[in-house]
Design a protein around this motif. Structure first.
Motif: not given
Ligand code: ATP
Ligand code: MN
Length: 480
Positions: A262-267
């Motif tokens: 989720a974090e990698e995706f948003l970034k």
């Protein structure tokens, strides 16, 4: 002669060549002998200046060039002497493709309120703010598909009409082809849905998750990107009745992997916009600054729009459990001074947006992921922890938005899932197919749902969700 978009012309200017462009008039000024017409074709936020001299363009044509009119212009591309632009076209021929009556056209070249423009949603694509927002909406759509494709996820189209009303995410809209003035009834006076189109009661989906899980249990990694519908009466600046949701689902992934993804995706999505939407972001950056200058000092954000996006891309999100979050909130100043509308007394309280914003904006000053919520406030399909009190849920909270992602590790153990469905009165007969995946070759798996419009709000700095979707659907409003 070439016919190009204004974006292409500015990117690769062929000075002194004859070119042809189409566009809508944003503004016209000038004198008897020469008019300066600013045109935009939507390909970029930048306008192209057209110089129309009365010796080459007839007065009859010039008279019809009002704000809002649609033109085709042929002329020579020149370097401009003006300070506001570097290029201009010296017009040789102008064709009026579509006239716009000067008195009637609603979007005169002046500042309009967002509320006014919402009522003119059929025309608001022609404003700087909304064209920038919708170009960024496109860029984010592309970035979403690009990210998942590169990570080996398969896009999956889940049904929009669903036979299950147990998805558990909110109130549903009914789908029927029954004659509403003559509804078939059974002997007990209940509606006879066997006479309806599908032979059973159907609704518009509130989430594609349950079906996405089925896909993941064979394809490994899938994601949905589709419309979802919630018949909630909540008239807030963060809720729509029809919104777009992105729901990845991964087999063999636990909650840690889910959070990392989720974090990698948003970034990655935000970074894509930073790299590919510079002009639109610069415009929205200035726009937001002007908006915030009107606010009281303590209500202004410390960072500008672009700084905020860069900050999210560069920093790790803060991760903490619900129990830790409750302890922080219980001892926080606004709780002690009774400034929160909903005071936090202890474990079990549902986090309201005021609490989420305190954690994100005051305490950690960055995106926060909260995990392991009490089972009572989360859905039946979330994996039970050892303590039997909390479930493996995660919410990602963003500055000024609050909840942007809700996700979890799913309950993969047949007996545990079956028990939870009994406890929460979820219809097991209706969801027989969901339970069967736990009977045949079950495995740990995780996923989440991202509200697409909330991400667009964050990236564009727009404060109302109605301004990031072309035609918003909200209670009492389905115009256009
Ligand atoms: P909220 O508490 O904000 O109502 P939720 O708990 O109902 O959210 P989920 O069911 O977990 O949300 O949905 C996943 C995501 O979809 C949310 O994190 C949010 O980004 C988005 N979302 C939920 N409801 C709406 C809505 N009515 N309009 C727009 N986006 C929404
Ligand atoms: Mn909700």
């Amino acid at each position: 002669m070439q016919k190009n978009s204004i974006k292409d012309i500015i990117k690769n200017p062929k000075i002194d060549q004859i070119i042809s462009v189409n566009g809508w008039v944003r503004n016209k000024r000038g004198s008897k002998n020469v008019s300066f017409i600013s045109v935009n074709d939507g390909s970029t936020i930048l306008n192209l200046q057209i110089v129309a001299e009365s010796k080459s363009i007839s007065e009859e044509i010039l008279k019809k060039i009002n704000t809002g009119a649609c033109l085709n212009i042929e002329g020579i591309l020149k370097n401009s002497q003006g300070s506001e632009q570097s290029l201009e076209i010296l017009a040789e021929k102008i064709i009026i493709l579509g006239e716009a009556d000067a008195d009637e056209y609603p979007l005169q070249p002046k500042k309009h309120s967002l509320e006014f423009l919402r009522e003119k949603a059929h025309l608001r694509f022609r404003t700087n703010t909304f064209s920038a927002v919708f170009r960024i909406r496109h860029a984010l759509t592309f970035a979403v598909h690009k990210f998942f494709n590169e990570k080996g996820f398969f896009n999956m189209h889940t049904p929009i009409i669903t036979g299950a009303d147990a998805e558990g995410a909110g109130e549903m809209f009914k789908v029927t082809s029954l004659d509403l003035s003559n509804i078939p009834k059974k002997d007990d006076l209940n509606i006879d849905f066997s006479k309806d189109f599908f032979g059973k009661q159907t609704n518009l989906t509130v989430s594609g998750q349950l079906e996405a899980e089925l896909g993941a249990m064979g394809l490994g990694k899938v994601y949905t990107f589709g419309p979802t519908f919630r018949a909630e009466k909540s008239n807030t600046s963060r809720h729509l009745s029809e919104f777009w949701m992105i729901e990845p689902e991964m087999a063999f992934a636990d909650l840690e992997m889910n959070m990392d993804m989720a974090e990698e995706f948003l970034k990655s999505c935000i970074n894509y916009c930073l790299e590919n939407c510079k002009e639109d972001l610069n415009f929205l950056n200035v726009r937001l600054k002007n908006e915030e200058d009107k606010l009281k000092k303590e209500e202004r954000s410390e960072l500008g729009l672009i700084e905020r996006l860069e900050f999210v891309v560069k920093n790790d999100f803060e991760r903490l459990t619900y129990t830790e979050a409750i302890n922080i909130l219980r001892n926080s100043k606004p709780n002690k001074k009774k400034k929160f509308e909903y005071l936090i007394e202890g474990f079990g309280a549902d986090l309201q947006s005021e609490h989420e914003r305190y954690l994100v904006e005051k305490k950690f000053k960055k995106p926060v992921i909260i995990t392991d919520y009490p089972k009572e406030i989360k859905a039946f399909y979330m994996r039970m922890n050892e303590d039997k009190k909390t479930v493996r849920a995660m919410d990602v909270l963003f500055p000024s938005i609050g909840e942007i992602i809700g996700g979890s590790q799913r309950e993969e153990r047949y007996d545990m899932l079956s028990d939870r469905m009994n406890e929460l009165d979820v219809d097991k007969k209706e969801l027989w197919w969901y339970l069967e995946t736990r009977k045949f070759g079950t495995c740990i798996h995780s996923g989440f749902g991202l509200g697409f419009e909330r991400l667009i709000m964050f990236v564009t700095g727009m404060k109302n969700i109605r301004d990031v979707i072309p035609f918003p659907r909200t209670p009492q409003n389905a115009e256009f």
